[in-house]
Design an enzyme around this catalytic site. Structure first.
Site, PDB file in Angstrom:
ATOM      1  CD  GLU B 317      67.775  87.518  45.037  1.00 36.54           C
ATOM      2  OE1 GLU B 317      67.567  86.471  44.541  1.00 36.54           O
ATOM      3  OE2 GLU B 317      66.809  88.502  44.834  1.00 36.54           O
ATOM      4  CD  GLU B 330      63.669  88.921  46.961  1.00 33.16           C
ATOM      5  OE1 GLU B 330      62.571  89.217  47.637  1.00 33.16           O
ATOM      6  OE2 GLU B 330      63.823  88.045  46.115  1.00 33.16           O
ATOM      7  CG  PHE B 390      62.364  84.060  26.189  1.00 37.03           C
ATOM      8  CD1 PHE B 390      63.280  83.671  25.204  1.00 37.03           C
ATOM      9  CD2 PHE B 390      61.554  85.087  26.559  1.00 37.03           C
ATOM     10  CE1 PHE B 390      63.537  84.847  24.402  1.00 37.03           C
ATOM     11  CE2 PHE B 390      61.744  86.456  25.706  1.00 37.03           C
ATOM     12  CZ  PHE B 390      62.942  86.284  24.580  1.00 37.03           C
TER      13      PHE B 390
END
Lengths: 545, 709
Positions: B317, B330, B390
């Site tokens: 990532e 990571e 959300f």
């Protein structure tokens, strides 16, 4: 009690009468010399008709609206298909000549009720709608006569009767004639019972003797906050029993739909109630000579319901919602539940299977484990008898651990009341399809439309357990005082906690995969549509009331 | 066989895309070579999948194609789950809580011995990055389908992984490579790096133990909070400090490495749309990367993989700033949730590759053979309420469930079916909805259709939010970052905002549906008693309420087409008017739309899902509307805050305590009566004010059990 009832009604009546006198100026306020021959007859007809349309006059209409209620005619207009209402007796007037009632300004064409016939979705229905704007909707001899007339005709042609009740009670001024009027209606309610469906929608007060007409009909619906049903009002209750109680607590929609079981359902307001009544009407056959209606159906009859295969929990002590079973099996998840807030441990209501109306009865494991008690037995019995009277096939979903034990139930007469449900299922000759979803224990197994009570098609799901009782209880009796209860219990479970003992004896016709239940029922109903079965001749049966 | 596959790769890639997207039956008959590739190598006879839900099903699908027998493990409440039914064998490994079942290594080891599984695929989450588990498997000679313990350990520790990355010449975020001792040191380091800085837990993840500081004071505060949080969440209070990248994108590189030192990068996935550090919508490729950046990121990812002797599929990532600078974040040493979009654009089956690699086979492809074919989007469909932060989890039973698999180029990875329960015990993900297209626009359009056709009833879901994200101008233009949601919806998500045209479409559809239902109600089959004299109606005057606005509409009918007049405009609405289908497919003035009718009642109330969002309408005849002014306004009575015992019984369990927050439908306590356990659930989402019962207690009907706030 009747005297007390009348006292309550009288108090109410006197008040209303006073109000009428002080505020009402008769609507036909034109000169009353009608002597100019034919033309003036036309004119008089027109004038009377117009007067009939405004009932008690604009002021009272406004007052009715102010209470959040619609007028008798507005209600009829909403209930029936547009332009389908045919009115009877718009010219009928009361015949009382005492207490100044003979005065012209105290006469209203049509008196305090609007009657006639019309159509709901094209199907015939007879309607009476009590007019609270005329003498508080009180029942005069003429009022009763109008209702009796349409009931008689409904019986002749075989069409349902819907009563929209909004009446202060008896017309005190008419005395015994009013009482006679009630009795005439009661008699017709009884005669029509089981011949044509009768529905009461309580849309205002309904007190004293008047309550017995709705009580005799097949279904009583109420409007929340604006309708009341009681034998005697709060004042009399206070004077006789010294109880403090409000009108709403004593006889409001909540009381009767959740506590007393007098009413079958309540709606938010007049409009909501009338629109729902139209929907409800579509489920009903027109008479006992008509078949269960079949409407156009978009839901495939062979639709599988995969969710049912995993619905019944693996542990037999865990509950699930029988409404999930019902909703997913019936057409379009459309289920019109009757008495949804009363004796919730049994679920009853109307639905359609492949377009055809059916009556659904189901034990509700989610509430009080789905046991049968006094209230649920009576609720179920009355519904089953309606279905049987009007050719509506009955589909029963069984998950019942037995009758509820205890002193409250025994003292209350569970034996007598439980017998009603047993009686109703046994007596019914309409197509009867039964699905045992899980438990069918003890006498309750017999009661719930079992094969032994002439069930036409009885299925078991693989999760079914038909037995005298649960494993623990059974083992305690069979192996009393012996060790190794756990092993015995396991043996019992292995032997009885499954559908086989019933299936090998033919007490269930098949063990079916739950997801195929809808398909099976639809096919069976098609087969059973021509079922003919009669009970032995009798004057009438003697149901354990 | 391998070489034959390699030669055919160019030709097959496109077919494989279809294969991964569509139903395998079609493809295997049309392109038998695709199946052939699965059967071409001997890997394992039997694999145990140490996971549940969609990922367990996903792994089993590939196993089945490869001719490998599958073993499912499950908790007792999952006994009827889809992954259990799908597997050749299933073993119950414990009760519902994950710590006692899916994380219960002893039970899972027993299941392996009992079934004779030769390998274990851990999926993601649970034991997938647990080096202890990998070790125990190795000790018993069972293959772990994933990297070895060394790589898991090295990449599992944020500090260690950063040091390794730096050594492997991977761009890392400027920061302090080590554990911060105290607050003073934190301030000194922060000043060296330059504000803003991020303080985070070494063992962290999921946003826990993470603080952003813009000055010295915030650094001290952040140090204190983060170490406390880290200690309580991970039992490890070590912290590190690094440069905080403002407005970053989250872009990750999929890598694939074998046990022979070969490694490939399979392009990127753009995962910037997140809420509370959890991904919501992902796509591959990213609109942002140019080929140079992509290659640079890919090469660094591969070099990191090689540095730890990585084997199997893994994900590196990166945070990417607005100037396309990228920094290592990571490495996830497992199959990622969002792996399907990579499969779509590369044509590779990552699970198949992982299984091959675990058996010791070398990679089948070279870097030059890894394509980017078309575009793939993934929406994570969750059982949660998108109108609350959300997405707050919701639970319930899927009373109706229908995946949009009738559409082409749609792949749905799910582990549930109609009738399944979404419980509090596990992740509330319903499915991963993946759409594919030759272009991004095509894939996005397909996603709109797929979301509109996705039927989920019984639980609250986040389709309203997903449907809005994918049509938002910023998303369409690719102008996104990890802050997309809070930036676009600063006041929280409020659902689709109707345009004037949209409002008319919705009103016209509701009115037409109402009329269609009215007409159907008059159709009695074979009934001779229905009126013949009554004319069938051709026109209606209706009043429709929507969002507190009242609209007068004229409707006229000709066949299945309704013409609706709204404020002088005319809309033609046609449909098959199937009143049983949850989907309502209509053509509105020639435009094709799929709506969903969620409910419809006698009182004229209609709930329609339109462009993802549910709208409540009320349709009344002109007469009923005119009379409704007389109806009293009613304040709904709130009885939801008090829970009373519905019957006499014994309290078996109390699942909450005062101060807990419960979700609507969550179990509060269990009452046993008549040898049946009755679960009492919360009628609303609220905090528990007080609890009035305890286990073992006998309660009577109507006794107060729990009060909510």
């Amino acid at each position: 009690m009747a005297m007390a009832a009348l006292a309550a009604v009288r108090r109410c009546r006197v008040l209303l009468h006073g109000a009428v006198k002080s505020s009402f100026r008769g609507s036909p306020s034109q000169p009353r010399s009608y002597s100019a021959g034919r033309l003036s007859v036309q004119e008089r007809i027109e004038r009377k008709r117009q007067a009939a349309l405004v009932g008690g006059g604009q002021k009272r209409i406004d007052a009715q609206h102010g209470r959040g209620k619609l007028t008798a005619r507005e209600r009829v207009a909403l209930l029936l298909d547009p332009d389908s209402f045919v009115e009877y007796d718009a010219f009928v007037e009361h015949r009382c000549s005492d207490f100044g009632m003979e005065a012209d300004h105290n006469k209203f064409p049509g008196d305090s009720v609007v009657t006639g016939q019309g159509r709901i979705n094209g199907r015939l229905v007879y309607v009476f709608s009590q007019d609270f704007t005329v003498f508080g909707g009180s029942l005069s001899g003429a009022h009763a006569q109008k209702i009796c007339k349409i009931m008689d005709q409904a019986m002749l042609v075989g069409a349902p009767v819907i009563g929209l009740n909004d009446s202060g009670g008896a017309r005190i001024q008419e005395g015994v004639e009013s009482l006679a009027g009630y009795a005439d209606i009661f008699l017709r309610n009884v005669m029509a019972s089981g011949v044509v469906p009768q529905i009461s929608l309580i849309m205002g007060p309904c007190a004293g003797g008047a309550v017995y007409s709705p009580a005799l009909t097949d279904f009583t619906f109420m409007v929340k906050d604006t309708s009341y049903l009681f034998i005697t009002g709060p004042d009399v209750v206070k004077s006789v029993t010294n109880e403090d109680v409000t009108q709403e607590e004593l006889g409001g929609a909540k009381t009767h739909t959740a506590v007393s079981g007098v009413a079958h359902k309540a709606f938010e307001n007049d409009i909501d109630a009338l629109l729902n009544l139209r929907e409800f009407f579509n489920f009903l056959p027109l008479s006992n000579k008509d078949p269960s209606p079949v409407t156009e159906c978009h839901d495939p009859s062979d639709r599988l319901v995969p969710g049912l295969d995993t619905l019944v929990p693996l542990e037999s002590t865990k509950a699930y919602d029988m409404l999930d079973v019902i909703h997913s099996i019936v057409d379009e998840r459309d289920f019109f539940e009757i008495m949804p807030n009363y004796a919730k441990n049994i679920v009853v209501g109307f639905a359609r299977m492949n377009g055809r109306t059916v009556g659904i009865v189901g034990n509700q494991p989610k509430v009080a484990s789905g046991c049968l008690d006094i209230n649920s037995s009576v609720k179920g019995a009355r519904f089953v008898r309606f279905c049987d009277a009007f050719n509506v096939p009955i589909i029963t979903f069984v998950d019942v651990p037995g009758f509820l034990p205890g002193t409250a139930q025994e003292y209350g007469g569970i034996i007598r009341h439980g017998a009603k449900l047993l009686y109703a299922f046994a007596e019914a000759t309409v197509p009867k399809i039964t699905i045992i979803t899980r438990k069918a224990y003890g006498g309750a197994y017999d009661v719930m439309s079992s094969k032994h009570l002439r069930g036409d098609v009885n299925y078991a799901w693989p999760s079914a357990e038909v037995a005298v009782m649960g494993a623990k209880g059974a083992v305690q009796i069979i192996f009393r005082g012996k060790n190794n209860q756990a092993d015995a219990e396991a043996e019992y479970v292995e032997k009885f906690a499954n559908p086989f003992p019933a299936a090998v004896r033919g007490f269930v016709d098949d063990i079916v995969v739950p997801s195929t239940t809808r398909r099976r029922i639809c096919r069976d109903l098609e087969v059973l549509a021509t079922k003919k079965q009669t009970n032995p001749w009798k004057k009438h049966a003697n149901v354990p009331l | 066989n391998g070489s034959k596959w390699d030669l055919n790769l160019g030709l097959l890639v496109h077919r494989r895309v279809c294969y991964l997207l569509g139903s395998c039956h079609v493809v295997t008959t049309v392109f038998p070579s695709a199946l052939f590739s699965f059967l071409s190598v001997q890997t394992f006879d039997k694999i145990l999948i140490a996971n549940r839900g969609e990922i367990a099903c996903r792994v089993m699908k590939t196993c089945k194609k490869m001719g490998i027998k599958t073993v499912a493990v499950h908790s007792d409440v999952d006994a009827n789950a889809v992954h259990v039914k799908m597997a050749d064998e299933a073993v119950c490994v414990g009760p519902a809580p994950t710590s006692k079942s899916y994380l219960n290594m002893d039970a899972i080891m027993n299941a392996i011995r009992q079934t004779g599984a030769q390998a274990v695929h851990p999926g993601y989450g649970f034991l997938s990055e647990n080096k202890e588990f990998a070790k125990r498997l190795a000790a018993e000679g069972v293959s772990f389908i994933g990297p070895d313990t060394h790589a898991i350990q090295a990449m599992g520790d944020k500090i260690e992984s950063k040091l390794i990355a730096k050594a492997a010449k991977v761009n890392t975020i400027p920061g302090f490579d080590g554990v911060v001792k105290d607050a003073d040191e934190a301030v000194r380091i922060a000043n060296e790096i330059g504000y803003p800085v991020m303080i985070k837990a070494s063992a962290g993840g999921g946003g826990k133990g993470m603080r952003i500081a813009w000055n010295d004071e915030e650094t001290r505060e952040g140090f204190r909070f983060s170490s406390q949080e880290a200690a309580s969440s991970f039992g490890d209070d070590r912290l590190l400090i690094e440069k905080f990248i403002d407005n970053p994108r989250h872009i990750e590189i999929q890598v694939l490495a074998d046990k022979h030192g070969n490694a490939l990068w399979l392009n990127e996935r753009e995962c910037s749309i997140q809420r509370r550090n959890q991904k919501v919508v992902e796509e591959a490729p990213s609109t942002f990367l140019d080929p140079e950046t992509r290659r640079a990121m890919g090469e660094q990812a591969v070099s990191l993989a090689k540095a730890v002797n990585y084997s199997s599929a893994g994900t590196v990532e990166f945070l990417v700033d607005s100037r396309k600078n990228f920094y290592f974040l990571e490495m996830n040493t497992r199959l990622q949730v969002e792996h399907p979009i990579t499969e779509c654009i590369t044509g590779l089956d990552l699970v198949q590759q992982m299984i091959r690699i675990a058996k010791g086979f070398p990679l089948q492809h070279t870097q030059a053979e890894i394509p980017i074919n078309g575009w793939a989007i993934e929406s994570r469909v969750y059982a949660e309420d998108p109108y609350k932060s959300f997405g707050l989890p919701s639970i319930g039973r899927l009373s109706q469930y229908q995946e949009p698999l009738n559409l082409h180029n749609v792949r749905v990875d799910s582990g549930i079916e109609e009738g399944s329960d979404i419980s509090i015990y596990y992740d509330p993900m319903i499915s991963k909805l993946v759409t594919y297209g030759a272009t991004r626009a095509e894939a996005l359009k397909k996603m709109e259709d797929a979301l509109d056709n996705y039927v989920i009833r019984g639980v609250t879901h986040n389709i309203p939010l997903l449907r809005e994200i994918i049509v938002h101008p910023r998303f369409i233009s690719g102008d996104i970052s990890t802050k997309f949601l809070p930036e676009v919806y600063p006041e929280g998500f409020k659902g689709h905002q109707l345009t004037a045209t949209g409002r008319k479409e919705l009103l016209a559809t509701a009115a037409s549906l109402f009329v269609a239902a009215q007409l159907r109600a008059q159709k009695f089959l074979g009934d001779l008693r229905v009126s013949n004299t009554q004319q069938e109606r051709r026109s209606w005057e209706l009043c429709v309420e929507l969002e507190k606005g009242v609209h007068m509409l004229g409707v006229s009918r000709s066949g299945a087409t309704y013409t609706v007049e709204i404020d002088g405009d005319k809309l033609e609405v046609s449909s098959d008017w199937n009143l049983a289908s949850p989907l309502l497919t209509v053509t509105l003035n020639g435009i094709h739309r799929t709506l969903q009718c969620l409910s419809r009642n006698a009182a004229g109330e209609i709930s329609l899902q339109y462009l993802g969002t549910t709208f409540k309408l009320r349709v009344l005849s002109k007469l009923a509307a005119a009379l409704s002014v007389h109806m009293p306004e009613k304040v709904p009575e709130d009885t939801s805050s008090i829970l009373r015992s519905p019957m006499p019984g014994t309290v078996v369990a109390v699942s909450v305590k005062a101060g807990d927050t419960v979700a609507e439908g969550q179990e509060i306590c269990v009452i046993e009566a008549m040898k049946m356990q009755n679960s009492m659930t919360a009628a609303k989402t609220a905090k528990v004010r007080s609890v009035h019962c305890k286990p073992g207690e006998t309660v009577g009907e109507g006794d107060l059990l729990v009060e909510l706030e």
